[in-house]
Design a protein around this motif. Sequence first.
Motif, PDB file in Angstrom:
ATOM      1  N   GLY A 142       2.420   9.479  -6.680  1.00  0.00           N
ATOM      2  CA  GLY A 142       3.464   9.369  -6.018  1.00  0.00           C
ATOM      3  C   GLY A 142       4.264  10.471  -5.339  1.00  0.00           C
ATOM      4  O   GLY A 142       4.451  11.223  -6.365  1.00  0.00           O
ATOM      5  N   ILE A 143       4.178  10.374  -3.634  1.00  0.00           N
ATOM      6  CA  ILE A 143       5.100  11.338  -3.161  1.00  0.00           C
ATOM      7  C   ILE A 143       6.291  11.461  -3.951  1.00  0.00           C
ATOM      8  O   ILE A 143       6.824  12.133  -3.429  1.00  0.00           O
ATOM      9  CB  ILE A 143       4.430  11.160  -1.585  1.00  0.00           C
ATOM     10  CG1 ILE A 143       3.508  11.223  -0.838  1.00  0.00           C
ATOM     11  CG2 ILE A 143       5.521  11.743  -1.056  1.00  0.00           C
ATOM     12  CD1 ILE A 143       3.100  11.305   0.422  1.00  0.00           C
ATOM     13  N   GLU A 144       7.301  10.295  -3.583  1.00  0.00           N
ATOM     14  CA  GLU A 144       8.269  10.510  -4.149  1.00  0.00           C
ATOM     15  C   GLU A 144       9.103   9.808  -5.570  1.00  0.00           C
ATOM     16  O   GLU A 144       9.896  10.170  -6.427  1.00  0.00           O
ATOM     17  CB  GLU A 144      10.024   8.949  -2.968  1.00  0.00           C
ATOM     18  CG  GLU A 144       9.526   9.858  -1.631  1.00  0.00           C
ATOM     19  CD  GLU A 144      10.104   8.770  -0.874  1.00  0.00           C
ATOM     20  OE1 GLU A 144      10.973   8.293  -0.994  1.00  0.00           O
ATOM     21  OE2 GLU A 144      10.249   8.774   0.497  1.00  0.00           O
ATOM     22  N   ASP A 145       8.204   9.334  -6.310  1.00  0.00           N
ATOM     23  CA  ASP A 145       8.130   8.865  -7.809  1.00  0.00           C
ATOM     24  C   ASP A 145       7.688   9.844  -8.741  1.00  0.00           C
ATOM     25  O   ASP A 145       7.835   9.794 -10.362  1.00  0.00           O
ATOM     26  CB  ASP A 145       8.336   7.161  -7.625  1.00  0.00           C
ATOM     27  CG  ASP A 145       6.939   6.892  -7.552  1.00  0.00           C
ATOM     28  OD1 ASP A 145       6.159   7.785  -7.716  1.00  0.00           O
ATOM     29  OD2 ASP A 145       6.554   5.657  -6.650  1.00  0.00           O
ATOM     30  N   GLY A 146       6.214   9.975  -8.290  1.00  0.00           N
ATOM     31  CA  GLY A 146       5.914  10.962  -8.944  1.00  0.00           C
ATOM     32  C   GLY A 146       4.840  10.441  -9.789  1.00  0.00           C
ATOM     33  O   GLY A 146       3.849  11.139 -11.005  1.00  0.00           O
ATOM     34  N   VAL A 147       4.556   9.071  -9.725  1.00  0.00           N
ATOM     35  CA  VAL A 147       3.663   8.696 -11.144  1.00  0.00           C
ATOM     36  C   VAL A 147       2.091   8.227 -10.377  1.00  0.00           C
ATOM     37  O   VAL A 147       2.137   8.247  -8.966  1.00  0.00           O
ATOM     38  CB  VAL A 147       3.855   7.047 -10.872  1.00  0.00           C
ATOM     39  CG1 VAL A 147       3.597   6.171 -11.379  1.00  0.00           C
ATOM     40  CG2 VAL A 147       5.508   7.066 -11.424  1.00  0.00           C
ATOM     41  N   GLU A 148       1.376   8.468 -11.170  1.00  0.00           N
ATOM     42  CA  GLU A 148       0.309   8.833 -11.391  1.00  0.00           C
ATOM     43  C   GLU A 148      -0.402   6.921 -11.078  1.00  0.00           C
ATOM     44  O   GLU A 148      -0.102   6.212 -11.924  1.00  0.00           O
ATOM     45  CB  GLU A 148      -1.067   9.353 -12.286  1.00  0.00           C
ATOM     46  CG  GLU A 148      -2.262   9.448 -11.767  1.00  0.00           C
ATOM     47  CD  GLU A 148      -3.096  10.671 -13.365  1.00  0.00           C
ATOM     48  OE1 GLU A 148      -2.348  11.649 -12.730  1.00  0.00           O
ATOM     49  OE2 GLU A 148      -3.656   9.620 -13.550  1.00  0.00           O
ATOM     50  N   ARG A 149      -1.183   6.478  -9.990  1.00  0.00           N
ATOM     51  CA  ARG A 149      -1.867   5.109 -10.186  1.00  0.00           C
ATOM     52  C   ARG A 149      -3.177   5.681  -9.790  1.00  0.00           C
ATOM     53  O   ARG A 149      -4.141   6.166  -8.931  1.00  0.00           O
ATOM     54  CB  ARG A 149      -1.036   4.762  -9.376  1.00  0.00           C
ATOM     55  CG  ARG A 149       0.248   4.644  -9.140  1.00  0.00           C
ATOM     56  CD  ARG A 149       1.198   3.602  -8.387  1.00  0.00           C
ATOM     57  NE  ARG A 149       2.345   3.362  -8.415  1.00  0.00           N
ATOM     58  CZ  ARG A 149       3.182   3.665  -7.979  1.00  0.00           C
ATOM     59  NH1 ARG A 149       2.930   5.575  -7.505  1.00  0.00           N
ATOM     60  NH2 ARG A 149       4.940   4.314  -8.325  1.00  0.00           N
TER      61      ARG A 149
ATOM     62  N   LEU B 126       1.175  -1.112   0.286  1.00  0.00           N
ATOM     63  CA  LEU B 126       0.150   0.278   0.285  1.00  0.00           C
ATOM     64  C   LEU B 126       0.446   1.403   0.520  1.00  0.00           C
ATOM     65  O   LEU B 126       0.659   1.818  -0.683  1.00  0.00           O
ATOM     66  CB  LEU B 126      -0.984  -0.235   1.587  1.00  0.00           C
ATOM     67  CG  LEU B 126      -2.070   1.001   1.285  1.00  0.00           C
ATOM     68  CD1 LEU B 126      -2.835   1.435   0.216  1.00  0.00           C
ATOM     69  CD2 LEU B 126      -3.022   0.671   2.573  1.00  0.00           C
ATOM     70  N   LYS B 127       2.273   1.291   0.483  1.00  0.00           N
ATOM     71  CA  LYS B 127       2.512   2.330   0.748  1.00  0.00           C
ATOM     72  C   LYS B 127       3.687   2.917  -0.501  1.00  0.00           C
ATOM     73  O   LYS B 127       3.858   3.521  -1.426  1.00  0.00           O
ATOM     74  CB  LYS B 127       3.840   1.809   2.148  1.00  0.00           C
ATOM     75  CG  LYS B 127       3.257   2.552   2.843  1.00  0.00           C
ATOM     76  CD  LYS B 127       4.704   2.269   4.489  1.00  0.00           C
ATOM     77  CE  LYS B 127       4.040   1.945   5.580  1.00  0.00           C
ATOM     78  NZ  LYS B 127       5.436   1.811   6.843  1.00  0.00           N
ATOM     79  N   ALA B 128       3.655   1.779  -1.697  1.00  0.00           N
ATOM     80  CA  ALA B 128       3.876   1.895  -2.654  1.00  0.00           C
ATOM     81  C   ALA B 128       3.267   2.310  -3.608  1.00  0.00           C
ATOM     82  O   ALA B 128       3.603   3.155  -4.418  1.00  0.00           O
ATOM     83  CB  ALA B 128       4.224   0.391  -3.381  1.00  0.00           C
ATOM     84  N   MET B 129       1.839   2.318  -3.482  1.00  0.00           N
ATOM     85  CA  MET B 129       0.900   2.700  -4.293  1.00  0.00           C
ATOM     86  C   MET B 129       1.009   4.775  -3.584  1.00  0.00           C
ATOM     87  O   MET B 129       1.063   5.229  -4.384  1.00  0.00           O
ATOM     88  CB  MET B 129      -0.677   2.679  -3.733  1.00  0.00           C
ATOM     89  CG  MET B 129      -0.671   0.395  -3.903  1.00  0.00           C
ATOM     90  SD  MET B 129      -2.413   0.382  -4.184  1.00  0.00           S
ATOM     91  CE  MET B 129      -2.828  -1.320  -3.372  1.00  0.00           C
TER      92      MET B 129
END
Length: 494
Positions: A124-131, A71-74
Motif C-alpha cells: 500500500g502506497i499510503e498505508d504500507g499494508v501488503e496485500r 481497487l484504489k484501496a487495494m
Amino acid sequence: MPAPAGAVGDGLRIASAPAALLLVEAEHGSNGAEHALQRSEARLQAAVELVGLSPYGWDPATGALEWDARLKAMWGLPADAHVDQAVWLSAIHPEDRPRVEAAVTRCCDPAGDGVYKIDYRVIGIEDGVERWVSTHGRTQFENGRPIRFVGVALDITERKRDEAVSRARAERFRQFAEHSANVLWLANLKSRRLTYLSPAVRHVWGVPPERLTSIEDWLDTIHPDDRDSVERAVERVGSGDVVVLEYRILRPSDGIVRRIRDTFFPIRGEEGGIRHVGGIAADVTGRTGTRIYVVDRDAESRQKLLALLHPAGYEVQLFESPAALAEVAESLQPGCVILDLEAAEPDGLTVARALKVGRLALPVLVVGRSHGDVGFGVRAMKAGAVDYLEKPWQPSALLTAVSAALAELRTDNERSQARDDAKQRIGALSAREREVLEGLLAGGTNKSIGRALGLSPRTVEIHRAHVMETLGVRTLPEAVLMAAKAGVQPTDAL
C-alpha cells in the motif's frame, strides 16, 4: 494497473461475474437495445458487488487507467486519488514486478490470446499494508495493435494468508514425520489406499514407503494371529472410535518379528463423514523394562508376588497355570516370567522349554520347593530357566533375580536391534559396494581390491566412501563390526 488497467472505449460496455469476465460491445442503434443493455449491466454489476470484484480499464496507447474506489484501496489509496501507470507499478512488490511486467507484455502481443491472468503482491502506497491481488482480463486488438483492455481484480489477501498457514502446518508436519521414530500413516477407507507413510517405515517395517500402497499390503505384513484384531480396529475407527492396539509384524525384508503399538484415529471431512483414518505406529519391541508375568496356582502366593512387584515399579500380569500362559505367550510383550513350581508337579517345566524353543523374549525365573530333590534346580536351568530360587525366597533376592533377567533381556534386544540395523544398512549397498566391503573385510587395499574386481584404485576409493556413508561409520574397524553383526563374510578373491 492491477492487471493492465485502462480506459473503456465509447462503444464498449463491460460487466464481470464470478465465473468469467464478460465483454459486451453494442452499437447505439435504438432505445430498446440501449435499455436492455443497461438492465444487463445492472444485473452484472450486482454480481460484481456481491463477489467483491473491481472492474477496471486500460488504454494501451495512452496508458490511461480507470479504477474504482475499491481497487484504489487495494493500493492503499483514497477514493479520490489520481492513478496512472507509474502509480500502479510503484506499489507492486519488487519480487513480483518482473512477473507482472512479463504478463503485460504477453497480453499485448497480437500473436497471443491477449489474456492477462496473474496473482501478485501490492504494498500500500499510503498505508504500507501488503496485500495480494488476483486479476484477470483480456486485450482487444485492431489491425494487429492493442487498442483497449478490460479486466477485473480481487483482493485475495485473506486466502493467501490461509494458504501460507496451511503450508506452514504442512511443513511442520513433514519435518515432524521425517524425524519421528514412529511411523505416521494415512489411509482412504473407500479406496483402501495408503495415502501417506512417513520415512520411519523404512526402519520399522524394513521396506521403503512405496512398497506399501494399500491397506491390504499393510495387513499382509501383520502376524497371522494378530490380523483379525487389526482389521476389527480399522472397522471401529471407521465408525468414529479411537483405538490403541498392539500387534506383531513380520518384516517383509527379513522376516524379523517386531511388536507395534498403533494408535488408530478417524479423520472427519468438512461434511462430518469419516473417509480417512490415520495412525501413529511405535515399535515397542525393545521395551522390556517393566513387564512381569506371574504364573502361580496359589491365589495367596500370587497376591504376595503382586504386593512385592507393584511397588517396585513393575507391570504385573497374573496367570493361574503354565497352560494359561502358554496359550497367549506369542502375543505378550517382552518381560520376565516368574514360574512358581513344585518339584513333584508333572511337566511343570514344559512352558519354560516351549518359551526357549520359541525364542520368545520371555526369560523364565523359576521359584519352588525342591523337597530335597537337589537336581530340581539343575533341571529347571536345563529347561531354559535363567535362574532358580528355592522357597521361601527373600524379597531382595527375588527382586535382584528379576532385575538381572530383564537386564539380560534388554541387552539381547539391543543386540538384535543392532543386528537388524546392520542388515538393513548392508542391504542398502549396491552389488559393487558389497564386493568392495567384502574386500575390505579381507584386509585388502584399494589396489588389491581394484585388481580383483577389475577396477581402478580411484574407483574403489569412491565405492569405499559410499560404503562408509551408507553404513553410517567413520572408520574401517566400525565397518568391520557392523558387517560382522550382519553376517557378511570377507571375500576369498584377494
